[in-house]
Design a protein around this motif. Structure first.
Motif, mmCIF file in Angstrom:
data_model
loop_
_atom_site.group_PDB
_atom_site.id
_atom_site.type_symbol
_atom_site.label_atom_id
_atom_site.label_comp_id
_atom_site.label_asym_id
_atom_site.label_seq_id
_atom_site.Cartn_x
_atom_site.Cartn_y
_atom_site.Cartn_z
ATOM 1 N N PHE A 168 35.892 60.898 33.218
ATOM 2 C CA PHE A 168 35.585 59.617 33.862
ATOM 3 C C PHE A 168 36.865 58.830 34.144
ATOM 4 N N GLY A 169 37.802 58.858 33.209
ATOM 5 C CA GLY A 169 39.070 58.176 33.441
ATOM 6 C C GLY A 169 39.825 58.759 34.614
ATOM 7 N N LEU A 170 39.814 60.091 34.715
ATOM 8 C CA LEU A 170 40.478 60.751 35.848
ATOM 9 C C LEU A 170 39.814 60.376 37.163
ATOM 10 N N GLU A 171 38.513 60.263 37.172
ATOM 11 C CA GLU A 171 37.806 59.872 38.398
ATOM 12 C C GLU A 171 38.203 58.461 38.836
ATOM 13 N N PHE A 172 38.318 57.549 37.874
ATOM 14 C CA PHE A 172 38.743 56.185 38.213
ATOM 15 C C PHE A 172 40.153 56.188 38.798
ATOM 16 N N LEU A 173 41.043 56.995 38.239
ATOM 17 C CA LEU A 173 42.411 57.059 38.756
ATOM 18 C C LEU A 173 42.429 57.580 40.192
ATOM 19 N N ILE A 174 41.670 58.634 40.450
ATOM 20 C CA ILE A 174 41.651 59.216 41.792
ATOM 21 C C ILE A 174 41.035 58.252 42.795
ATOM 22 N N VAL A 175 39.909 57.635 42.435
ATOM 23 C CA VAL A 175 39.234 56.706 43.349
ATOM 24 C C VAL A 175 40.126 55.518 43.670
ATOM 25 N N SER A 176 40.888 55.047 42.684
ATOM 26 C CA SER A 176 41.765 53.894 42.925
ATOM 27 C C SER A 176 42.851 54.211 43.943
ATOM 28 N N GLN A 177 43.234 55.496 44.059
ATOM 29 C CA GLN A 177 44.265 55.878 45.021
ATOM 30 C C GLN A 177 43.681 56.244 46.380
ATOM 31 N N VAL A 178 42.465 56.745 46.386
ATOM 32 C CA VAL A 178 41.828 57.107 47.655
ATOM 33 C C VAL A 178 41.313 55.865 48.378
ATOM 34 N N CYS A 179 40.666 54.969 47.634
ATOM 35 C CA CYS A 179 40.103 53.738 48.203
ATOM 36 C C CYS A 179 40.968 52.563 47.775
ATOM 37 N N GLU A 180 41.967 52.246 48.568
ATOM 38 C CA GLU A 180 42.891 51.177 48.223
ATOM 39 C C GLU A 180 42.329 49.835 48.671
ATOM 40 N N ASP A 181 41.333 49.355 47.918
ATOM 41 C CA ASP A 181 40.751 48.061 48.223
ATOM 42 C C ASP A 181 41.272 47.026 47.230
ATOM 43 N N SER A 182 40.625 45.866 47.201
ATOM 44 C CA SER A 182 41.072 44.797 46.317
ATOM 45 C C SER A 182 40.831 45.102 44.851
ATOM 46 N N PHE A 183 39.988 46.118 44.569
ATOM 47 C CA PHE A 183 39.688 46.475 43.185
ATOM 48 C C PHE A 183 40.443 47.725 42.732
ATOM 49 N N ALA A 184 41.381 48.203 43.536
ATOM 50 C CA ALA A 184 42.093 49.443 43.214
ATOM 51 C C ALA A 184 42.876 49.304 41.915
ATOM 52 N N ARG A 185 43.541 48.165 41.724
ATOM 53 C CA ARG A 185 44.342 47.975 40.515
ATOM 54 C C ARG A 185 43.457 47.933 39.275
ATOM 55 N N ARG A 186 42.272 47.312 39.394
ATOM 56 C CA ARG A 186 41.351 47.263 38.260
ATOM 57 C C ARG A 186 40.801 48.650 37.940
ATOM 58 N N LYS A 187 40.528 49.441 38.986
ATOM 59 C CA LYS A 187 40.043 50.803 38.755
ATOM 60 C C LYS A 187 41.101 51.639 38.047
ATOM 61 N N TRP A 188 42.353 51.469 38.466
ATOM 62 C CA TRP A 188 43.433 52.217 37.810
ATOM 63 C C TRP A 188 43.559 51.797 36.350
ATOM 64 N N ALA A 189 43.466 50.504 36.084
ATOM 65 C CA ALA A 189 43.546 50.020 34.708
ATOM 66 C C ALA A 189 42.379 50.538 33.874
ATOM 67 N N MET A 190 41.186 50.579 34.461
ATOM 68 C CA MET A 190 40.023 51.110 33.757
ATOM 69 C C MET A 190 40.199 52.593 33.452
ATOM 70 N N GLY A 191 40.705 53.345 34.431
ATOM 71 C CA GLY A 191 40.945 54.765 34.210
ATOM 72 C C GLY A 191 41.963 55.009 33.105
ATOM 73 N N SER A 192 43.045 54.234 33.087
ATOM 74 C CA SER A 192 44.064 54.383 32.051
ATOM 75 C C SER A 192 43.512 54.019 30.677
ATOM 76 N N THR A 193 42.673 52.989 30.627
ATOM 77 C CA THR A 193 42.054 52.607 29.355
ATOM 78 C C THR A 193 41.128 53.699 28.835
ATOM 79 N N LEU A 194 40.375 54.323 29.735
ATOM 80 C CA LEU A 194 39.500 55.429 29.328
ATOM 81 C C LEU A 194 40.323 56.610 28.815
ATOM 82 N N LEU A 195 41.480 56.847 29.405
ATOM 83 C CA LEU A 195 42.343 57.917 28.911
ATOM 84 C C LEU A 195 42.835 57.607 27.509
ATOM 85 N N LEU A 196 43.117 56.345 27.240
ATOM 86 C CA LEU A 196 43.554 55.959 25.897
ATOM 87 C C LEU A 196 42.424 56.151 24.882
#
Length: 202
Positions: A106-134
């Motif tokens: 799930f964390g990997l999916e958030f990271l990929i989606v944040s880079q594919v869909c660069e919208d206003s929530f991309a940074r939050r998606k990346w942060a969520m993905g990194s948190t899930l990895l932790l």
């Protein structure tokens, strides 16, 4: 196109700073290493045979005895290994280790989606993905530690198999990617604020 529309596009262009090559490369490298960690962890858990001690092979799902004919006699009922708490403790270890892989996916999916869909929530998606990895790293470490504690009387450095070290490497990669992902996200956010001309604290 009206002058108002052109002006709006210019403002949007100013609000999206150009991403540097180093940032794009770093994010792609984090995603690649995370994918590698997921693959390594999945393979090691599916195999599950992590410790060879004398004539017995211990794993997450079964244990095996080596006979005089060098044949493996494997049993899935870990209670027959005649070791206290092994059967119930190994259930916890395999659940935690498996859950770590699910959370990492799930964390990997958030990271990929944040880079594919660069919208206003991309940074939050990346942060969520990194948190899930932790979180996945914590779960994976818990599974490894549980296995070692349950078999502490049998564990030797040379007895630990390649599958164990694969999961250990995957856990280490999850930690590095999680910390790196959170760090680059905070740095780029601060740099973007500077480029937009927002006030910063001294």
């Amino acid at each position: 196109m009206t002058a108002l529309g052109v002006q709006a596009q210019r403002l949007l262009g100013q609000r999206r700073p150009h991403r540097s090559f180093f940032e794009s490369f770093t994010r792609a490298l984090i995603i690649l290493c995370t994918s590698l960690a997921v693959v390594l962890s999945s393979i090691s858990i599916c195999d599950g045979e992590w410790l060879l001690a004398d004539d017995r092979l211990f794993g997450l799902w079964r244990f095996c005895n080596v006979s005089n004919q060098t044949e493996l006699h494997c049993l899935r009922d870990l209670s027959q290994a005649q070791m206290p708490w092994l059967a119930s403790g190994m259930v916890v270890a395999r659940i935690v280790a498996t859950l770590a892989v699910v959370v990492a996916i799930f964390g990997l999916e958030f990271l990929i989606v944040s880079q594919v869909c660069e919208d206003s929530f991309a940074r939050r998606k990346w942060a969520m993905g990194s948190t899930l990895l932790l979180i996945s790293f914590i779960l994976s470490s818990g599974g490894l530690l549980s296995f070692l504690v349950l078999l502490r009387s049998q564990v030797t450095l040379l007895g630990l198999t390649l599958m164990f070290w694969s999961d250990f490497t995957a856990s280490f990669l999850l930690f590095l990617n999680a910390i790196s992902g959170l760090h680059i996200n905070s740095i780029t956010h601060i740099n973007n604020m500077h480029s937009w001309g927002l006030p910063t604290k001294v």
